[in-house]
Write an enzyme that holds these catalytic residues in place. Sequence first.
Site, mmCIF file in Angstrom:
data_model
loop_
_atom_site.group_PDB
_atom_site.id
_atom_site.type_symbol
_atom_site.label_atom_id
_atom_site.label_comp_id
_atom_site.label_asym_id
_atom_site.label_seq_id
_atom_site.Cartn_x
_atom_site.Cartn_y
_atom_site.Cartn_z
ATOM 1 N N GLU A 39 0.828 -1.225 -0.184
ATOM 2 C CA GLU A 39 -0.016 -0.028 -0.026
ATOM 3 C C GLU A 39 0.669 1.375 0.008
ATOM 4 O O GLU A 39 1.512 1.449 0.719
ATOM 5 C CB GLU A 39 -0.772 -0.048 1.468
ATOM 6 C CG GLU A 39 -1.509 1.217 1.558
ATOM 7 C CD GLU A 39 -2.297 1.232 2.953
ATOM 8 O OE1 GLU A 39 -2.615 2.225 3.300
ATOM 9 O OE2 GLU A 39 -2.351 0.230 3.504
ATOM 10 N N LYS A 129 -10.313 -1.858 8.200
ATOM 11 C CA LYS A 129 -8.893 -1.644 8.828
ATOM 12 C C LYS A 129 -9.162 -1.125 10.141
ATOM 13 O O LYS A 129 -9.939 -0.093 10.252
ATOM 14 C CB LYS A 129 -8.289 -0.563 7.736
ATOM 15 C CG LYS A 129 -7.104 0.214 8.505
ATOM 16 C CD LYS A 129 -6.584 1.248 7.520
ATOM 17 C CE LYS A 129 -5.301 2.107 8.140
ATOM 18 N NZ LYS A 129 -4.875 3.021 7.020
#
Length: 209
Positions: A39, A129
Site C-alpha cells: 500500500e 482496517k
Amino acid sequence: MIVDILSTDRTLAVVRAPRIDDPVALCGALVAGGIRTVEFTFTTPGVDEIIAASVAEAGTTGAVIGAGTVTDTDKAETAIRAGAQFLVTPGLHEGVAAVAREAGVPVLLGALSPTEVMRAVEWGAAAVKVFPASLVGPGYLKDLRGPFPEVPFVPSGGLHAGNAAEWSAAGALAVTAGSSVVSASSIESGDWETITARAREFSAAARRR
C-alpha cells in the site's frame, strides 16, 4: 481478490516515505520477504506515478499494489486511474466507498468503534482496517469479533514483529507492517536486503497463532 491474498499471506505493507525513487525494487524486496500486498500512501508526493510504475512491473515482482490514505473521492479516482488494485482509507468515507464500488476496486475502510464497523460493512468494504490499532490492542479486536465474526479485520498502526502474532491470534485476517519493516531511511538508501529481512521476520510472526 484482495481478501484471499491477505488471508493466505497474513500481511500487508503500508509504505510512508517522503520520496520513493525505486518503487519496483522496493516491491521486489517486500515480496522476497513474504509480503506481496503493498500500500503506497497519498502522504508521499507523486504517489500516483509510484503506483503506476509498480503496477506496470507487478507481473515481474509479484506484488499487489494499492493506494492508502485515500481521504476523498479525488484521491480515489486518481489512484484507480493509476491502476491501484485496492484502496485503503484511515476512516469512513462513503464517497470513496462509492467510487471504489463503481470501479470494481476493493476498498479497506478504516474503522474503530462497532458503529463504524457496521457502517463500513454497509458501504461494501472488502475488509475493515482497525485504526489506530496501537490505541486499543489485540484484546479489542478479539472483542469486536464477538458480534462481527464474519468481518475480515486488518489492524494497522503500531504493529511489529514483536506483537504481530498477538493480533493474528486475536482473529486478524492480516496484519499491517509499517515503518518497523519499511522505514523511510531504508527506502532512501535502497537497503533492500534489510527490508527483505524485516519483512521475512514480520511475516513469520504474522503466521503464528
